[in-house]
Design an enzyme around this catalytic site. Structure first.
Site, short mmCIF file in Angstrom:
data_model
loop_
_atom_site.label_atom_id
_atom_site.label_comp_id
_atom_site.label_asym_id
_atom_site.label_seq_id
_atom_site.Cartn_x
_atom_site.Cartn_y
_atom_site.Cartn_z
N GLY A 46 0.82 -1.22 0.00
CA GLY A 46 0.00 0.00 0.00
C GLY A 46 0.84 1.26 0.00
N GLY A 82 12.61 -0.89 6.57
CA GLY A 82 13.63 -1.21 5.59
C GLY A 82 13.74 -0.14 4.52
N GLY A 84 12.45 0.28 1.56
CA GLY A 84 11.20 0.76 0.96
C GLY A 84 10.46 1.71 1.89
N SER A 85 10.32 1.30 3.16
CA SER A 85 9.59 2.14 4.13
C SER A 85 10.31 3.45 4.37
CB SER A 85 9.45 1.42 5.46
OG SER A 85 8.88 0.15 5.26
N ILE A 107 15.24 -7.63 8.05
CA ILE A 107 16.08 -8.82 8.03
C ILE A 107 16.95 -8.84 6.77
CG2 ILE A 107 14.51 -10.22 9.42
CD1 ILE A 107 13.81 -11.72 6.75
N ASP A 108 16.54 -8.09 5.73
CA ASP A 108 17.29 -8.12 4.47
C ASP A 108 18.65 -7.43 4.58
OD1 ASP A 108 14.87 -9.17 3.61
OD2 ASP A 108 14.22 -7.31 2.64
N MET A 150 15.20 -15.67 2.76
CA MET A 150 14.71 -14.36 2.33
C MET A 150 15.88 -13.40 2.10
SD MET A 150 11.32 -13.66 4.59
CE MET A 150 9.75 -14.32 4.14
N GLY A 151 15.54 -12.16 1.85
CA GLY A 151 16.59 -11.14 1.66
C GLY A 151 16.28 -10.16 0.55
N GLU A 203 16.34 -15.82 -2.11
CA GLU A 203 15.06 -15.87 -2.84
C GLU A 203 15.05 -15.12 -4.17
OE1 GLU A 203 12.09 -14.10 -0.32
OE2 GLU A 203 13.12 -12.18 -0.23
O1 F6P Z 1 11.67 -7.25 3.41
C1 F6P Z 1 11.52 -8.27 4.34
C2 F6P Z 1 10.97 -9.49 3.70
O2 F6P Z 1 10.86 -10.50 4.69
C3 F6P Z 1 11.74 -10.03 2.49
O3 F6P Z 1 12.91 -10.72 2.86
C4 F6P Z 1 10.71 -10.88 1.82
O4 F6P Z 1 10.94 -10.97 0.44
C5 F6P Z 1 9.43 -10.10 2.08
O5 F6P Z 1 9.67 -9.26 3.19
C6 F6P Z 1 8.23 -10.97 2.35
O6 F6P Z 1 7.12 -10.16 2.43
P1 F6P Z 1 5.71 -10.65 3.00
O7 F6P Z 1 5.87 -10.77 4.49
O8 F6P Z 1 4.78 -9.57 2.62
O9 F6P Z 1 5.41 -11.97 2.38
#
Ligand code: F6P
Length: 327
Positions: A46, A82, A84-85, A107-108, A150-151, A203
């Site tokens: 959003g 992160g 984006g935010s 976490i990324d 993730m990452g 990922e």
């Molecule tokens: O940005 C953090 C993160 O956990 C990424 O590592 C991952 O790709 C994404 O968010 C997953 O997003 P959601 O929780 O919306 O599935």
């Protein structure tokens, strides 16, 4: 200094009335630091500059957020998130003349100008433990185990957990790979007398066609996912090893934060409040060279902290014999 907490990130300021609550010392008792997640709730979808409306259209709702923030009558905004935010919040703060301080939390670990973001260390710990748990079953069944972590577009979790967890192959988005090179490494492992191998894949690693694998969730939101399942049959065919994929997923984002993350969060949080008390704004607090410092938020959002392929960790991994699938 009293504080208000905005619930559910920017979404809380799009509600009428705004979803906020007073924060007191009781909110920060000994239990809070032991908890994962957030006591205020959050959102990672959003974008207020391109907000999805129920009729399928998109609308710029940024000014609504700026107005709702000013209506709260508070002195400054601390935004925790992160890349984006922080990007969205810094744009809102410029547009709405909001006194803003950012705290890197993802976490990324892909936020620029800070060595670490809150959450990364715990995620690496979880991924490392996953490798510790995959190793015995891999050895028992003569298998290759592929762990997908993730990452987003940065391979930090895969790289750190891969080294710490004794992976034979680490695939990160920053280093292109080929299945042939991976298979060569795994065959070498076999020739040296080992009956199993461990792989970690980030990922956002691309498939052979150059595309990232994605999962489409209900409502049309897409997230990276599926590269381990994509690779497993190819590795099996190329090596003769039975191969299994494990997708670690959101367990990397929950649970109790480890001591490094607790200390980082506490150091960054105290420094953020100190900055506000000093009247210094539009900064992000950062961890650099064993100290907390602050950097211009505009410089942060221009930088993406991906893995330095010429840096120490990649060098260390290669020296330890870990393959990135590129040679
Ligand atoms: O940005 C953090 C993160 O956990 C990424 O590592 C991952 O790709 C994404 O968010 C997953 O997003 P959601 O929780 O919306 O599935």
């Amino acid at each position: 200094m009293a504080g208000l907490g905005v619930e559910n990130g920017t979404a809380g300021l799009l509600q009428t009335p705004s979803a906020v609550r007073e924060l007191s010392r009781d909110d920060f008792d000994g239990f809070t630091m032991r908890r994962g997640g957030t006591i205020l709730g959050t959102t990672n979808s959003g974008d207020p500059f391109h907000y999805p409306m129920p009729d399928g259209s998109f609308k710029d709702r940024s000014q609504e957020i700026c107005d709702a923030f000013h209506a709260l009558g508070v002195d400054a905004l601390i935004g925790i998130g992160g890349d984006g935010s922080l990007d969205i919040l810094s744009r809102l703060s410029t547009q709405g003349d909001i006194k803003f301080i950012g705290i890197p939390k993802t976490i990324d670990n892909d936020v620029g100008l800070t060595d670490f973001a809150v959450g990364f260390d715990t995620a690496v710990e979880v991924a490392t433990e996953a490798l510790d748990r995959l190793q015995p079953t891999a050895a028992s069944h003569d298998r290759v185990m592929i762990l997908e972590v993730m990452g987003r577009d940065a391979g930090h979790i895969a790289l750190s957990a891969g080294i710490a967890g004794g992976a034979d192959v680490i695939l990160i988005p920053e280093i292109p790979y080929s299945v042939d090179h991976i298979a060569k490494k795994i065959r070498n492992v076999k020739e040296e007398g080992r009956n199993f191998a461990l792989m970690v894949v980030s990922e956002a690693v691309t498939a052979q066609d150059g595309e990232k694998r994605e999962v489409v969730y209900h409502g049309g939101e897409t997230r990276y996912g599926g590269i381990a399942d994509y690779l497993a049959p190819q590795i099996a065919a190329a090596t003769g090893f039975e191969t299994r994929a494990t997708v670690l997923g959101h367990v990397q984002r929950g649970g109790s934060p480890n001591h490094n993350d607790r200390l980082l969060a506490q150091n960054l949080g105290v420094y953020a409040v100190d900055l506000i008390a000093k009247g210094s704004f539009n900064r992000m607090v950062a961890w650099q060279n064993r100290e907390v410092t602050d950097v211009d938020i505009q410089d942060v959002v221009k930088t993406c902290h991906t893995v330095n392929v010429d840096g120490t960790r990649v060098h260390t991994a290669r020296a330890l014999g870990i393959s990135f699938g590129d040679q």
